[in-house]
Design a protein around this motif. Structure first.
Motif, PDB file in Angstrom:
ATOM      1  N   LYS A 155      -5.964  -0.322   0.142  1.00 20.92           N
ATOM      2  CA  LYS A 155      -6.435  -1.476  -0.782  1.00 20.92           C
ATOM      3  C   LYS A 155      -6.898  -0.927  -2.147  1.00 20.92           C
ATOM      4  N   ALA A 156      -7.357   0.089  -2.495  1.00 23.80           N
ATOM      5  CA  ALA A 156      -7.523   0.599  -3.663  1.00 23.80           C
ATOM      6  C   ALA A 156      -6.342   0.851  -4.485  1.00 23.80           C
ATOM      7  N   ARG A 157      -5.178   1.228  -3.871  1.00 20.43           N
ATOM      8  CA  ARG A 157      -3.977   1.035  -4.500  1.00 20.43           C
ATOM      9  C   ARG A 157      -3.517  -0.253  -4.743  1.00 20.43           C
ATOM     10  N   LEU A 158      -3.499  -1.225  -4.100  1.00 25.70           N
ATOM     11  CA  LEU A 158      -3.143  -2.577  -4.213  1.00 25.70           C
ATOM     12  C   LEU A 158      -4.171  -3.337  -5.010  1.00 25.70           C
ATOM     13  N   ALA A 159      -5.422  -2.975  -5.201  1.00 23.74           N
ATOM     14  CA  ALA A 159      -6.098  -3.566  -6.201  1.00 23.74           C
ATOM     15  C   ALA A 159      -5.883  -3.487  -7.555  1.00 23.74           C
ATOM     16  N   LYS A 160      -5.186  -2.309  -7.936  1.00 24.78           N
ATOM     17  CA  LYS A 160      -4.773  -1.946  -9.240  1.00 24.78           C
ATOM     18  C   LYS A 160      -3.785  -3.092  -9.849  1.00 24.78           C
ATOM     19  N   VAL A 161      -2.988  -3.529  -8.837  1.00 21.17           N
ATOM     20  CA  VAL A 161      -2.068  -4.522  -9.157  1.00 21.17           C
ATOM     21  C   VAL A 161      -2.249  -5.843  -8.835  1.00 21.17           C
ATOM     22  N   GLY A 162      -3.507  -6.198  -8.557  1.00 25.89           N
ATOM     23  CA  GLY A 162      -4.266  -7.493  -8.362  1.00 25.89           C
ATOM     24  C   GLY A 162      -3.557  -8.064  -6.730  1.00 25.89           C
ATOM     25  N   ALA A 163      -3.028  -7.202  -6.035  1.00 22.61           N
ATOM     26  CA  ALA A 163      -2.403  -7.436  -4.591  1.00 22.61           C
ATOM     27  C   ALA A 163      -3.435  -7.762  -3.581  1.00 22.61           C
ATOM     28  N   PRO A 164      -3.549  -8.423  -2.535  1.00 20.48           N
ATOM     29  CA  PRO A 164      -4.258  -8.229  -1.306  1.00 20.48           C
ATOM     30  C   PRO A 164      -4.138  -7.175  -0.423  1.00 20.48           C
ATOM     31  N   GLY A 165      -5.051  -6.558   0.253  1.00 22.70           N
ATOM     32  CA  GLY A 165      -4.875  -5.387   1.100  1.00 22.70           C
ATOM     33  C   GLY A 165      -4.748  -5.910   2.433  1.00 22.70           C
ATOM     34  N   PRO A 166      -4.358  -5.152   3.369  1.00 23.44           N
ATOM     35  CA  PRO A 166      -4.409  -5.286   4.619  1.00 23.44           C
ATOM     36  C   PRO A 166      -5.813  -5.485   5.363  1.00 23.44           C
ATOM     37  N   CYS A 167      -6.062  -6.201   6.441  1.00 29.58           N
ATOM     38  CA  CYS A 167      -7.246  -6.375   6.954  1.00 29.58           C
ATOM     39  C   CYS A 167      -7.480  -5.703   8.196  1.00 29.58           C
ATOM     40  N   GLY A 174       0.730  -1.331  -0.070  1.00 24.99           N
ATOM     41  CA  GLY A 174      -0.091  -0.216  -0.004  1.00 24.99           C
ATOM     42  C   GLY A 174       0.584   1.359  -0.087  1.00 24.99           C
ATOM     43  N   GLY A 175       2.191   1.041   0.422  1.00 23.34           N
ATOM     44  CA  GLY A 175       2.717   2.330   0.348  1.00 23.34           C
ATOM     45  C   GLY A 175       2.532   3.364   1.437  1.00 23.34           C
ATOM     46  N   ILE A 176       2.740   4.669   1.158  1.00 21.99           N
ATOM     47  CA  ILE A 176       2.476   5.785   1.881  1.00 21.99           C
ATOM     48  C   ILE A 176       1.002   6.311   1.621  1.00 21.99           C
ATOM     49  N   VAL A 177       0.232   6.300   2.459  1.00 21.89           N
ATOM     50  CA  VAL A 177      -1.210   6.749   2.441  1.00 21.89           C
ATOM     51  C   VAL A 177      -1.504   8.191   3.303  1.00 21.89           C
ATOM     52  N   ARG A 178      -2.030   8.969   2.877  1.00 25.06           N
ATOM     53  CA  ARG A 178      -2.318  10.363   3.414  1.00 25.06           C
ATOM     54  C   ARG A 178      -3.750  10.515   3.768  1.00 25.06           C
ATOM     55  N   VAL A 179      -4.191  10.745   5.189  1.00 24.52           N
ATOM     56  CA  VAL A 179      -5.475  10.846   5.430  1.00 24.52           C
ATOM     57  C   VAL A 179      -5.665  12.189   6.195  1.00 24.52           C
TER      58      VAL A 179
END
Length: 288
Positions: free
Chosen positions: A226-238, A201-206
């Motif tokens: 998750k949105a960033r990882l979905a672009k490369v087909g990788a699972p996101g954190p839960c 997911g790298g660095i996210v800013r909120v």
């Protein structure tokens, strides 16, 4: 007299009748015991006995100004929250709160902030529990420190500018010749950066508001990752929690309470020390 009469009456009964009476008395005794046990368990549950008690504030690692009060809040609804404070050395030596508590330097049971004016500058730890319940219900000590004040100790309300200002603060400058003082505060909103790591997911800013809770910020950060990882087909954190890395490396866990606000958790002051601790989503059953 009454017991003697009851005993004589029982002795006068036939053998089978005596057995029936004894069985009836035994059933009554068991019923009373069960009801008492259920009532006791219910009372303890209402008062947060066991590890159901959760601390909302303070978050691990917060700073309390010398000569002020400490605000401690839990998820208790029907009982007063009691707080006991020990030195950091006592907390590290005992590892976890055990009853009876040793080395308590301040304590109280009230809805109002706990007066810590008698504490000197230093590092401490606290535990919280329901009034009348033993042992303390928090599984570990919560560290905090008492400080005289720091230059970067600003809040969400305007205050005079100190000797220096923290990066990212909002500054108000007087205009014209009328003078006035420079004032500073935490911007609303300000931006929190969380690094999930390369490939996760790298660095996210909120965006953070004064009343934003840690849980709300985590939810926003996870959605972005998750949105960033979905672009490369990788699972996101839960499962994600925010951790103060400095506190976590000092013999305590640094996980921030999910219900704590950005103000209570002092997120702006600690923003460079915060990191997400996360677990990946479980693989579907068909892939196991």
């Amino acid at each position: 007299m009454v017991m003697s009469f009851a005993t004589m009456a029982l002795d006068a009964l036939p053998c089978h009748a005596k057995c029936i009476c004894l069985v009836f008395r035994l059933v009554c005794l068991i019923s009373i015991t069960i009801r008492y046990g259920q009532a006791t368990a219910g009372s303890l549950a209402e008062h947060g006995h066991g590890h159901d008690l959760e601390l909302v504030a303070p978050a691990p690692g917060v700073q309390v100004k010398l000569g002020t009060s400490l605000v401690a809040r839990t998820n208790l609804q029907s009982a007063k929250t009691c707080v006991a404070i020990v030195s950091e050395s006592t907390a590290l030596r005992t590892k976890a709160p055990t009853w009876p508590l040793q080395g308590v330097v301040a304590s109280g049971c009230a809805a109002e902030p706990l007066n810590v004016r008698g504490l000197r500058e230093g590092r401490y730890a606290l535990t919280a529990y329901a009034e009348g319940a033993e042992p303390p219900t928090l599984p570990s000590w919560v560290p905090f420190s008492v400080v005289a004040g720091a230059n970067d100790d600003i809040g969400y309300d305007w205050s005079p500018v100190g000797a220096s200002m923290p990066a990212g603060a909002e500054v108000q400058l007087p205009l014209g010749r009328s003078g006035g003082e420079r004032r500073v505060r935490i911007p609303q909103p300000w931006t929190l950066e969380l690094d999930f790591g390369r490939g996760t997911g790298g660095i996210v800013r909120v965006a953070v508001q004064r009343s934003s809770t840690v849980e709300q910020l985590v939810t926003s950060a996870v959605e972005l990752a998750k949105a960033r990882l979905a672009k490369v087909g990788a699972p996101g954190p839960c499962s994600v929690r925010i951790e103060d890395k400095d506190v976590a490396g000092d013999g305590f866990h640094g996980l921030l309470p999910s219900a704590a606000s950005a103000e209570d958790a002092q997120l702006f002051r600690r923003r460079r020390r915060l990191a997400p601790r996360w677990e990946p989503c479980a693989a579907p059953a068909s892939e196991l």
